[in-house]
Design a protein around this motif. Structure first.
Motif, PDB file in Angstrom:
ATOM      1  N   GLY A 240       0.790  -1.234   0.000  1.00 35.19           N
ATOM      2  CA  GLY A 240       0.000   0.000   0.000  1.00 35.19           C
ATOM      3  C   GLY A 240       0.811   1.267   0.000  1.00 35.19           C
ATOM      4  N   THR A 241       2.132   1.187  -0.194  1.00 33.16           N
ATOM      5  CA  THR A 241       2.984   2.376  -0.112  1.00 33.16           C
ATOM      6  C   THR A 241       3.968   2.409  -1.271  1.00 33.16           C
ATOM      7  OG1 THR A 241       2.881   2.262   2.307  1.00 33.16           O
ATOM      8  CG2 THR A 241       4.536   3.724   1.343  1.00 33.16           C
ATOM      9  N   VAL A 242       3.999   3.542  -1.978  1.00 37.96           N
ATOM     10  CA  VAL A 242       4.918   3.733  -3.086  1.00 37.96           C
ATOM     11  C   VAL A 242       5.594   5.089  -2.929  1.00 37.96           C
ATOM     12  CG1 VAL A 242       5.150   3.978  -5.587  1.00 37.96           C
ATOM     13  CG2 VAL A 242       3.523   2.342  -4.643  1.00 37.96           C
ATOM     14  N   VAL A 243       6.902   5.147  -3.162  1.00 34.96           N
ATOM     15  CA  VAL A 243       7.640   6.418  -3.132  1.00 34.96           C
ATOM     16  C   VAL A 243       8.399   6.561  -4.444  1.00 34.96           C
ATOM     17  CG1 VAL A 243       7.853   6.475  -0.624  1.00 34.96           C
ATOM     18  CG2 VAL A 243       9.628   5.349  -1.985  1.00 34.96           C
ATOM     19  N   SER A 244       8.712   7.805  -4.790  1.00 36.76           N
ATOM     20  CA  SER A 244       9.405   8.084  -6.038  1.00 36.76           C
ATOM     21  C   SER A 244      10.280   9.311  -5.866  1.00 36.76           C
ATOM     22  CB  SER A 244       8.392   8.326  -7.169  1.00 36.76           C
ATOM     23  OG  SER A 244       9.047   8.717  -8.360  1.00 36.76           O
ATOM     24  N   HIS A 282      17.386  23.395 -12.374  1.00 38.76           N
ATOM     25  CA  HIS A 282      17.441  22.105 -11.688  1.00 38.76           C
ATOM     26  C   HIS A 282      16.127  21.894 -10.944  1.00 38.76           C
ATOM     27  CE1 HIS A 282      21.885  22.064 -12.203  1.00 38.76           C
ATOM     28  NE2 HIS A 282      21.755  23.373 -12.014  1.00 38.76           N
ATOM     29  N   ALA A 283      15.588  20.698 -11.027  1.00 42.53           N
ATOM     30  CA  ALA A 283      14.361  20.368 -10.307  1.00 42.53           C
ATOM     31  C   ALA A 283      14.496  18.983  -9.700  1.00 42.53           C
ATOM     32  CB  ALA A 283      13.152  20.421 -11.231  1.00 42.53           C
ATOM     33  N   PHE A 284      14.219  18.888  -8.403  1.00 42.54           N
ATOM     34  CA  PHE A 284      14.170  17.605  -7.702  1.00 42.54           C
ATOM     35  C   PHE A 284      12.760  17.404  -7.187  1.00 42.54           C
ATOM     36  CE2 PHE A 284      14.164  15.252  -3.711  1.00 42.54           C
ATOM     37  CZ  PHE A 284      14.731  14.051  -4.114  1.00 42.54           C
ATOM     38  N   VAL A 285      12.167  16.254  -7.483  1.00 46.94           N
ATOM     39  CA  VAL A 285      10.787  15.962  -7.104  1.00 46.94           C
ATOM     40  C   VAL A 285      10.746  14.658  -6.320  1.00 46.94           C
ATOM     41  CG1 VAL A 285       8.475  15.409  -7.973  1.00 46.94           C
ATOM     42  CG2 VAL A 285       9.827  17.190  -9.082  1.00 46.94           C
ATOM     43  N   ALA A 286      10.013  14.668  -5.213  1.00 43.91           N
ATOM     44  CA  ALA A 286       9.772  13.462  -4.419  1.00 43.91           C
ATOM     45  C   ALA A 286       8.266  13.288  -4.255  1.00 43.91           C
ATOM     46  CB  ALA A 286      10.444  13.558  -3.059  1.00 43.91           C
ATOM     47  N   ARG A 287       7.807  12.050  -4.408  1.00 45.69           N
ATOM     48  CA  ARG A 287       6.387  11.740  -4.268  1.00 45.69           C
ATOM     49  C   ARG A 287       6.210  10.522  -3.369  1.00 45.69           C
ATOM     50  NH1 ARG A 287       6.807  12.850  -9.913  1.00 45.69           N
ATOM     51  NH2 ARG A 287       5.436  14.520 -10.634  1.00 45.69           N
ATOM     52  N   ALA A 288       5.052  10.457  -2.739  1.00 45.73           N
ATOM     53  CA  ALA A 288       4.682   9.272  -1.956  1.00 45.73           C
ATOM     54  C   ALA A 288       3.180   9.074  -2.079  1.00 45.73           C
ATOM     55  CB  ALA A 288       5.081   9.436  -0.494  1.00 45.73           C
ATOM     56  N   SER A 289       2.761   7.815  -2.213  1.00 45.07           N
ATOM     57  CA  SER A 289       1.346   7.462  -2.238  1.00 45.07           C
ATOM     58  C   SER A 289       1.096   6.390  -1.201  1.00 45.07           C
ATOM     59  CB  SER A 289       0.931   6.954  -3.626  1.00 45.07           C
ATOM     60  OG  SER A 289       0.971   7.987  -4.581  1.00 45.07           O
ATOM     61  N   GLN A 290       0.013   6.572  -0.424  1.00 49.08           N
ATOM     62  CA  GLN A 290      -0.288   5.658   0.672  1.00 49.08           C
ATOM     63  C   GLN A 290      -1.756   5.280   0.630  1.00 49.08           C
ATOM     64  OE1 GLN A 290       1.693   4.216   3.246  1.00 49.08           O
ATOM     65  NE2 GLN A 290      -0.221   3.045   3.417  1.00 49.08           N
ATOM     66  N   LEU A 300       1.409  12.610  -1.462  1.00 50.74           N
ATOM     67  CA  LEU A 300       2.243  13.712  -1.008  1.00 50.74           C
ATOM     68  C   LEU A 300       3.271  14.040  -2.080  1.00 50.74           C
ATOM     69  CD1 LEU A 300       2.885  12.569   2.674  1.00 50.74           C
ATOM     70  CD2 LEU A 300       1.162  14.212   1.857  1.00 50.74           C
ATOM     71  N   TYR A 301       3.612  15.322  -2.178  1.00 42.72           N
ATOM     72  CA  TYR A 301       4.479  15.794  -3.261  1.00 42.72           C
ATOM     73  C   TYR A 301       5.377  16.904  -2.720  1.00 42.72           C
ATOM     74  CZ  TYR A 301       5.482  18.625  -7.510  1.00 42.72           C
ATOM     75  OH  TYR A 301       6.068  19.366  -8.498  1.00 42.72           O
ATOM     76  N   TYR A 302       6.670  16.850  -3.067  1.00 41.38           N
ATOM     77  CA  TYR A 302       7.598  17.936  -2.740  1.00 41.38           C
ATOM     78  C   TYR A 302       8.488  18.200  -3.941  1.00 41.38           C
ATOM     79  CZ  TYR A 302      11.657  20.430  -1.083  1.00 41.38           C
ATOM     80  OH  TYR A 302      12.671  21.356  -0.961  1.00 41.38           O
ATOM     81  N   ARG A 303       8.772  19.481  -4.168  1.00 41.47           N
ATOM     82  CA  ARG A 303       9.595  19.869  -5.307  1.00 41.47           C
ATOM     83  C   ARG A 303      10.542  20.991  -4.911  1.00 41.47           C
ATOM     84  NH1 ARG A 303       8.747  23.799  -9.265  1.00 41.47           N
ATOM     85  NH2 ARG A 303       9.659  23.375 -11.303  1.00 41.47           N
ATOM     86  N   LEU A 304      11.811  20.799  -5.227  1.00 42.05           N
ATOM     87  CA  LEU A 304      12.842  21.821  -5.034  1.00 42.05           C
ATOM     88  C   LEU A 304      13.314  22.279  -6.402  1.00 42.05           C
ATOM     89  CD1 LEU A 304      14.980  23.441  -3.401  1.00 42.05           C
ATOM     90  CD2 LEU A 304      16.434  21.389  -3.535  1.00 42.05           C
TER      91      LEU A 304
END
Length: 415
Positions: A240-244, A282-290, A300-304
């Motif tokens: 049930g959990t995926v991160v990217s 430059h772009a760094f993206v992190a995602r999570a799905s629960q 959830l989503y974060y971007r720098l």
């Protein structure tokens, strides 16, 4: 979506999408009666193919989706001349209607085509200038109030083997003073029984457009190019959990402004916007799905974002979806964006400055987006297996006096 710091065209533009692990869609489909019908429909399709001798290279439509989005924008910016002379700020009032069409088709067992056709109908914002000489500069105040633009895009994904995909894409954008072409290639490979997906992509965008001075006279042509490379990894942590995580690098060269933006000068006049001829982003993206145990899902989503113009930005977004019944679910989202301005932003420049901009998208700002949607998936009989309806609303507002109301209506047909 609204664009903070012109972020839509930065390194994130070429970031590889979540193509293999779409948890929310899987969870929602699993809870729907259409999920059971899919199995029967697939079996019937195989039986039909066996009887009729269907070609392994035949083209079959999988889905057709239509969407119309309305953007109603209010606000002011120093780059606009529609304000008190010479210092502004001027109005950034705009109404944008964007109808879209997407068709997904399967060709045999390995090829998947996606064709998109969005059209933008803009009022009171874009320069629809047709000035071929030094005529009175009313093209900015009158003839520029309406503009129509369209984009035709295609992507084709080939499944090399059960663990690997290869995708190619191409597209053309056309509007009155502007032409744009793009093409790209991407690939992905799954490891560890499909729990880990590694991807990479390359994208080239070339823009060719009319050059105008700040009063609307056309001065020939300008161009720019953008090259984006990105790499990413997606990991299934639990059922049930995926991160990217994904990193994208974009290099832009050429004319990086729209050429008609103006900058108030302390001498009581307005001057042209002066930008560098290169930008590295430059772009760094992190995602999570629960998956949530009460038949919901959390994303959830974060971007720098960083570039060599001095702009740094952070974006955080949370989206929650909750199933109400087998056919109905609702969603809500909240997004916070904060950015520094570019080093040469100023609402009042000197005539001797070699770099200057008063563009409100490039100044220091914070923005928020609050929204929600209602989605209805209705199972139907063959030849379609589902009707999809979606209505959504978002309210976007930011600290430098700009806001936007966004309303979306979507209809889809799944075969």
């Amino acid at each position: 979506m609204p664009m903070d710091g012109r972020e839509a065209s930065d390194g994130g533009r070429g970031l590889h999408a979540w193509r293999r692990v779409a948890l929310v869609a899987t969870w929602m489909a699993a809870a729907s009666p259409a999920h059971a019908q899919d199995t029967g429909a697939a079996a019937a399709s195989r039986n039909d193919a066996a009887i009729l001798g269907q070609s392994p290279t035949s083209l079959r439509i999988e889905s057709v989706t239509t969407r119309i989005t309305s953007f109603n924008q209010f606000g002011f910016g120093y780059q606009s001349k529609a304000g008190p002379l010479p210092f502004g700020p001027g109005s950034e009032r705009a109404i944008i209607l964007e109808p879209q069409l997407q068709v997904v088709a399967l060709q045999g067992d390995r090829f998947r085509h996606v064709v998109t056709l969005p059209v933008d109908i803009v009022t009171a914002a874009s320069p629809d200038a047709i000035d071929s000489g030094q005529r009175p500069p009313d093209v900015v105040s009158a003839a520029s109030r309406n503009n129509v633009a369209g984009t035709l895009g295609w992507s084709g994904t080939y499944r090399v083997d059960p663990a690997s995909d290869l995708t190619m894409s191409a597209g053309l954008h056309v509007e009155e003073p502007f032409r744009s072409w793009h093409g790209g290639i991407s690939g992905s490979h799954a490891f560890a029984g499909g729990d880990t997906l590694v991807s990479a992509s390359l994208l080239e965008v070339y823009d060719w457009f009319d050059r105008f001075d700040i009063v609307g006279h056309r001065e020939g042509r300008a161009n720019r190019s953008s090259e984006t490379a990105s790499v990413g990894v997606t990991q299934v942590l639990t059922p049930g959990t995926v991160v990217s995580a994904n990193y994208g690098l974009t290099v832009q060269t050429g004319e990086l402004g729209n050429t008609w933006n103006s900058v108030p000068l302390w001498i009581g006049e307005r001057g042209a916007e002066l930008l560098p001829s290169e930008r590295v982003r430059h772009a760094f993206v992190a995602r999570a799905s629960q998956f949530l145990p009460w038949n919901g899902a959390l994303r959830l989503y974060y971007r720098l974002y960083l570039d060599d113009w001095g702009l740094a930005a952070h974006s955080v977004e949370g989206q929650i979806m909750q199933r109400i019944s087998r056919s109905l679910y609702v969603g809500a989202l909240y997004r916070l964006h904060t950015q520094t301005g570019v080093t040469f932003f100023t609402p009042l420049a000197g005539p001797e400055d070699t770099l200057r901009t008063a563009d409100s998208d490039l100044q220091r700002l914070d923005s928020q987006t609050i929204g929600g949607k209602v989605v209805l998936d209705v199972p139907v009989d063959a030849p379609m297996r589902m009707l999809h309806f979606e209505v959504g609303y978002e309210r976007y507002f930011r600290t430098n006096n700009l806001s936007m109301d966004i309303v979306t209506w979507e209809t889809g047909y799944r075969f």
